[in-house]
Write a protein that holds these residues in place. Structure first.
Motif, PDB file in Angstrom:
ATOM      1  N   LEU A   3       8.336   7.741 -15.599  1.00  0.00           N
ATOM      2  CA  LEU A   3       8.573   6.480 -16.287  1.00  0.00           C
ATOM      3  C   LEU A   3       9.999   5.981 -16.091  1.00  0.00           C
ATOM      4  O   LEU A   3      10.245   4.774 -16.062  1.00  0.00           O
ATOM      5  CB  LEU A   3       8.274   6.630 -17.778  1.00  0.00           C
ATOM      6  CG  LEU A   3       6.791   6.759 -18.157  1.00  0.00           C
ATOM      7  CD1 LEU A   3       6.653   7.168 -19.617  1.00  0.00           C
ATOM      8  CD2 LEU A   3       6.050   5.445 -17.903  1.00  0.00           C
ATOM      9  N   LEU A   4      10.944   6.903 -15.928  1.00  0.00           N
ATOM     10  CA  LEU A   4      12.332   6.511 -15.739  1.00  0.00           C
ATOM     11  C   LEU A   4      12.654   6.114 -14.307  1.00  0.00           C
ATOM     12  O   LEU A   4      13.394   5.156 -14.065  1.00  0.00           O
ATOM     13  CB  LEU A   4      13.262   7.663 -16.157  1.00  0.00           C
ATOM     14  CG  LEU A   4      13.642   7.773 -17.636  1.00  0.00           C
ATOM     15  CD1 LEU A   4      14.524   8.993 -17.848  1.00  0.00           C
ATOM     16  CD2 LEU A   4      14.363   6.521 -18.108  1.00  0.00           C
ATOM     17  N   VAL A   5      12.097   6.847 -13.336  1.00  0.00           N
ATOM     18  CA  VAL A   5      12.513   6.692 -11.939  1.00  0.00           C
ATOM     19  C   VAL A   5      11.629   5.742 -11.155  1.00  0.00           C
ATOM     20  O   VAL A   5      12.108   4.963 -10.325  1.00  0.00           O
ATOM     21  CB  VAL A   5      12.557   8.075 -11.244  1.00  0.00           C
ATOM     22  CG1 VAL A   5      12.923   7.922  -9.769  1.00  0.00           C
ATOM     23  CG2 VAL A   5      13.538   8.985 -11.952  1.00  0.00           C
TER      24      VAL A   5
ATOM     25  N   VAL B 280       0.836  -1.201   0.000  1.00  0.00           N
ATOM     26  CA  VAL B 280       0.000   0.000   0.000  1.00  0.00           C
ATOM     27  C   VAL B 280       0.871   1.252   0.000  1.00  0.00           C
ATOM     28  O   VAL B 280       0.578   2.234  -0.700  1.00  0.00           O
ATOM     29  CB  VAL B 280      -0.955  -0.012   1.209  1.00  0.00           C
ATOM     30  CG1 VAL B 280      -1.645   1.338   1.363  1.00  0.00           C
ATOM     31  CG2 VAL B 280      -1.996  -1.116   1.053  1.00  0.00           C
ATOM     32  N   ALA B 281       1.971   1.230   0.769  1.00  0.00           N
ATOM     33  CA  ALA B 281       2.878   2.383   0.800  1.00  0.00           C
ATOM     34  C   ALA B 281       3.509   2.625  -0.566  1.00  0.00           C
ATOM     35  O   ALA B 281       3.646   3.776  -1.007  1.00  0.00           O
ATOM     36  CB  ALA B 281       3.965   2.156   1.853  1.00  0.00           C
ATOM     37  N   GLU B 282       3.902   1.542  -1.265  1.00  0.00           N
ATOM     38  CA  GLU B 282       4.476   1.686  -2.603  1.00  0.00           C
ATOM     39  C   GLU B 282       3.487   2.353  -3.549  1.00  0.00           C
ATOM     40  O   GLU B 282       3.849   3.239  -4.342  1.00  0.00           O
ATOM     41  CB  GLU B 282       4.879   0.313  -3.134  1.00  0.00           C
ATOM     42  CG  GLU B 282       5.609   0.329  -4.473  1.00  0.00           C
ATOM     43  CD  GLU B 282       4.680   0.096  -5.655  1.00  0.00           C
ATOM     44  OE1 GLU B 282       5.111   0.308  -6.796  1.00  0.00           O
ATOM     45  OE2 GLU B 282       3.510  -0.287  -5.433  1.00  0.00           O
ATOM     46  N   THR B 283       2.231   1.953  -3.467  1.00  0.00           N
ATOM     47  CA  THR B 283       1.210   2.551  -4.320  1.00  0.00           C
ATOM     48  C   THR B 283       1.009   4.021  -3.998  1.00  0.00           C
ATOM     49  O   THR B 283       0.887   4.859  -4.905  1.00  0.00           O
ATOM     50  CB  THR B 283      -0.123   1.794  -4.141  1.00  0.00           C
ATOM     51  OG1 THR B 283       0.063   0.431  -4.529  1.00  0.00           O
ATOM     52  CG2 THR B 283      -1.214   2.414  -5.002  1.00  0.00           C
ATOM     53  N   MET B 284       1.003   4.365  -2.716  1.00  0.00           N
ATOM     54  CA  MET B 284       0.793   5.758  -2.319  1.00  0.00           C
ATOM     55  C   MET B 284       1.951   6.644  -2.772  1.00  0.00           C
ATOM     56  O   MET B 284       1.744   7.759  -3.251  1.00  0.00           O
ATOM     57  CB  MET B 284       0.607   5.833  -0.806  1.00  0.00           C
ATOM     58  CG  MET B 284      -0.668   5.175  -0.307  1.00  0.00           C
ATOM     59  SD  MET B 284      -0.809   5.185   1.502  1.00  0.00           S
ATOM     60  CE  MET B 284      -0.930   6.955   1.808  1.00  0.00           C
TER      61      MET B 284
ATOM     62  N   TYR C  78      11.160  -1.365  -7.262  1.00  0.00           N
ATOM     63  CA  TYR C  78      12.164  -2.376  -6.963  1.00  0.00           C
ATOM     64  C   TYR C  78      12.686  -2.227  -5.543  1.00  0.00           C
ATOM     65  O   TYR C  78      12.965  -3.215  -4.853  1.00  0.00           O
ATOM     66  CB  TYR C  78      13.330  -2.271  -7.953  1.00  0.00           C
ATOM     67  CG  TYR C  78      13.104  -2.967  -9.267  1.00  0.00           C
ATOM     68  CD1 TYR C  78      12.396  -4.160  -9.326  1.00  0.00           C
ATOM     69  CD2 TYR C  78      13.595  -2.446 -10.452  1.00  0.00           C
ATOM     70  CE1 TYR C  78      12.184  -4.808 -10.533  1.00  0.00           C
ATOM     71  CE2 TYR C  78      13.393  -3.080 -11.672  1.00  0.00           C
ATOM     72  CZ  TYR C  78      12.687  -4.265 -11.701  1.00  0.00           C
ATOM     73  OH  TYR C  78      12.476  -4.903 -12.897  1.00  0.00           O
ATOM     74  N   GLY C  79      12.837  -0.974  -5.090  1.00  0.00           N
ATOM     75  CA  GLY C  79      13.293  -0.743  -3.728  1.00  0.00           C
ATOM     76  C   GLY C  79      12.321  -1.301  -2.703  1.00  0.00           C
ATOM     77  O   GLY C  79      12.726  -1.956  -1.731  1.00  0.00           O
ATOM     78  N   PHE C  80      11.026  -1.055  -2.922  1.00  0.00           N
ATOM     79  CA  PHE C  80      10.011  -1.578  -2.007  1.00  0.00           C
ATOM     80  C   PHE C  80       9.992  -3.104  -2.034  1.00  0.00           C
ATOM     81  O   PHE C  80      10.022  -3.764  -0.983  1.00  0.00           O
ATOM     82  CB  PHE C  80       8.628  -1.040  -2.382  1.00  0.00           C
ATOM     83  CG  PHE C  80       8.280   0.263  -1.724  1.00  0.00           C
ATOM     84  CD1 PHE C  80       7.742   0.287  -0.448  1.00  0.00           C
ATOM     85  CD2 PHE C  80       8.467   1.463  -2.375  1.00  0.00           C
ATOM     86  CE1 PHE C  80       7.410   1.483   0.171  1.00  0.00           C
ATOM     87  CE2 PHE C  80       8.141   2.676  -1.768  1.00  0.00           C
ATOM     88  CZ  PHE C  80       7.612   2.682  -0.498  1.00  0.00           C
ATOM     89  N   TYR C  81       9.923  -3.678  -3.240  1.00  0.00           N
ATOM     90  CA  TYR C  81       9.822  -5.131  -3.354  1.00  0.00           C
ATOM     91  C   TYR C  81      11.083  -5.817  -2.820  1.00  0.00           C
ATOM     92  O   TYR C  81      11.005  -6.853  -2.152  1.00  0.00           O
ATOM     93  CB  TYR C  81       9.587  -5.556  -4.807  1.00  0.00           C
ATOM     94  CG  TYR C  81       8.314  -5.013  -5.412  1.00  0.00           C
ATOM     95  CD1 TYR C  81       7.208  -4.725  -4.616  1.00  0.00           C
ATOM     96  CD2 TYR C  81       8.210  -4.782  -6.780  1.00  0.00           C
ATOM     97  CE1 TYR C  81       6.037  -4.222  -5.166  1.00  0.00           C
ATOM     98  CE2 TYR C  81       7.040  -4.276  -7.342  1.00  0.00           C
ATOM     99  CZ  TYR C  81       5.965  -3.996  -6.523  1.00  0.00           C
ATOM    100  OH  TYR C  81       4.806  -3.499  -7.079  1.00  0.00           O
ATOM    101  N   GLY C  82      12.245  -5.237  -3.139  1.00  0.00           N
ATOM    102  CA  GLY C  82      13.491  -5.816  -2.645  1.00  0.00           C
ATOM    103  C   GLY C  82      13.580  -5.762  -1.128  1.00  0.00           C
ATOM    104  O   GLY C  82      14.045  -6.719  -0.490  1.00  0.00           O
TER     105      GLY C  82
ATOM    106  N   ALA D  55      11.204  -8.389   0.264  1.00  0.00           N
ATOM    107  CA  ALA D  55      11.739  -9.734   0.083  1.00  0.00           C
ATOM    108  C   ALA D  55      12.901 -10.001   1.040  1.00  0.00           C
ATOM    109  O   ALA D  55      12.989 -11.075   1.651  1.00  0.00           O
ATOM    110  CB  ALA D  55      12.187  -9.933  -1.367  1.00  0.00           C
ATOM    111  N   GLY D  56      13.809  -9.014   1.181  1.00  0.00           N
ATOM    112  CA  GLY D  56      14.933  -9.183   2.092  1.00  0.00           C
ATOM    113  C   GLY D  56      14.487  -9.334   3.533  1.00  0.00           C
ATOM    114  O   GLY D  56      15.011 -10.179   4.271  1.00  0.00           O
ATOM    115  N   TRP D  57      13.524  -8.495   3.924  1.00  0.00           N
ATOM    116  CA  TRP D  57      12.995  -8.614   5.287  1.00  0.00           C
ATOM    117  C   TRP D  57      12.342  -9.962   5.501  1.00  0.00           C
ATOM    118  O   TRP D  57      12.489 -10.568   6.574  1.00  0.00           O
ATOM    119  CB  TRP D  57      11.978  -7.506   5.547  1.00  0.00           C
ATOM    120  CG  TRP D  57      11.339  -7.608   6.905  1.00  0.00           C
ATOM    121  CD1 TRP D  57      11.828  -7.134   8.080  1.00  0.00           C
ATOM    122  CD2 TRP D  57      10.091  -8.257   7.220  1.00  0.00           C
ATOM    123  NE1 TRP D  57      10.972  -7.441   9.112  1.00  0.00           N
ATOM    124  CE2 TRP D  57       9.906  -8.128   8.618  1.00  0.00           C
ATOM    125  CE3 TRP D  57       9.131  -8.929   6.460  1.00  0.00           C
ATOM    126  CZ2 TRP D  57       8.785  -8.638   9.256  1.00  0.00           C
ATOM    127  CZ3 TRP D  57       8.021  -9.448   7.098  1.00  0.00           C
ATOM    128  CH2 TRP D  57       7.846  -9.299   8.478  1.00  0.00           C
TER     129      TRP D  57
END
Length: 208
Positions: free
Chosen positions: A172-174, A153-157, A180-184, A187-189
């Motif tokens: 579109l570039l950033v 939800v935070a990634e979407t916001m 990827y930062g959120f998902y990574g 996943a790491g956590w």
């Protein structure tokens, strides 16, 4: 995923949408550019579906997001909804995680159970035995479910805020790297927390 396939996937879902926008926006305006940016990931996802008869997680997000953003446009939404095509789906998934947290079997329970069943014939039985026998296991799964819900939800916001503040070309570039930062991080956590959970359970539980 092999390096070549990964690079092709990244190009189709991130680089080509940016190039399509840059090419189309001067000719058809911002709305046309944003619609053009949705074409490469859509074609790629459909191609993967036809070739492998399956859709991976990223392609599923792309297809579902394009569908949701298209519906939003038809209902009179802003054209920048197309910028949020993946996040629309991940945000809904995150909301489903959050809403399922108070229940006895949250969404993550069902996803984990389906995963272990695919990995081994008796994996599902072992997982359900752990779930029934160890309250700590249930508590930790519920906590992981909550963290994933909050993260999605935070990634979407964050992406939604940037979509309305940044020019589309910059977004579109950033924005993919923000996702990827959120998902990574999630996943790491998860890997770290699973290790802690395994260490906290009694040795007999590892053989359940």
């Amino acid at each position: 995923m092999k390096r070549g396939a990964l690079l092709a996937d990244l190009a189709a879902n991130f680089l080509l949408p940016w190039l399509a926008y840059r090419w189309a926006a001067p000719r058809w305006g911002e709305a046309g550019g944003l619609m053009a940016s949705a074409v490469p990931p859509l074609v790629w996802s459909l191609g993967e579906l036809i070739r492998h008869r399956r859709v991976d997680a990223l392609s599923l997000l792309v297809l579902g997001g394009i569908l949701l953003s298209g519906i939003a446009l038809l209902l009179g939404g802003d054209t920048r909804m197309l910028l949020l095509r993946e996040s629309l789906v991940s945000g809904l998934v995150g909301l489903a995680f959050l809403l399922s947290t108070p229940f006895g079997q949250p969404l993550l329970y069902h996803l984990a159970l389906a995963t272990v069943r695919r990995q081994s014939p008796d994996g599902g039985q072992r997982f359900m035995a752990l779930w029934q026998a160890h309250p700590l296991f249930r508590t930790r799964i519920g906590r992981m479910n909550l963290v994933w819900g909050l993260g999605l939800v935070a990634e979407t916001m964050v992406r939604a805020m940037l979509a309305w503040r940044w020019p589309p070309e910059r977004f579109l570039l950033v924005s993919p790297w923000i996702s990827y930062g959120f998902y990574g991080s999630l996943a790491g956590w998860t890997v770290w927390y699973r290790g802690r959970l395994k260490g906290a359970l009694p040795p007999s539980a590892h053989q359940a």
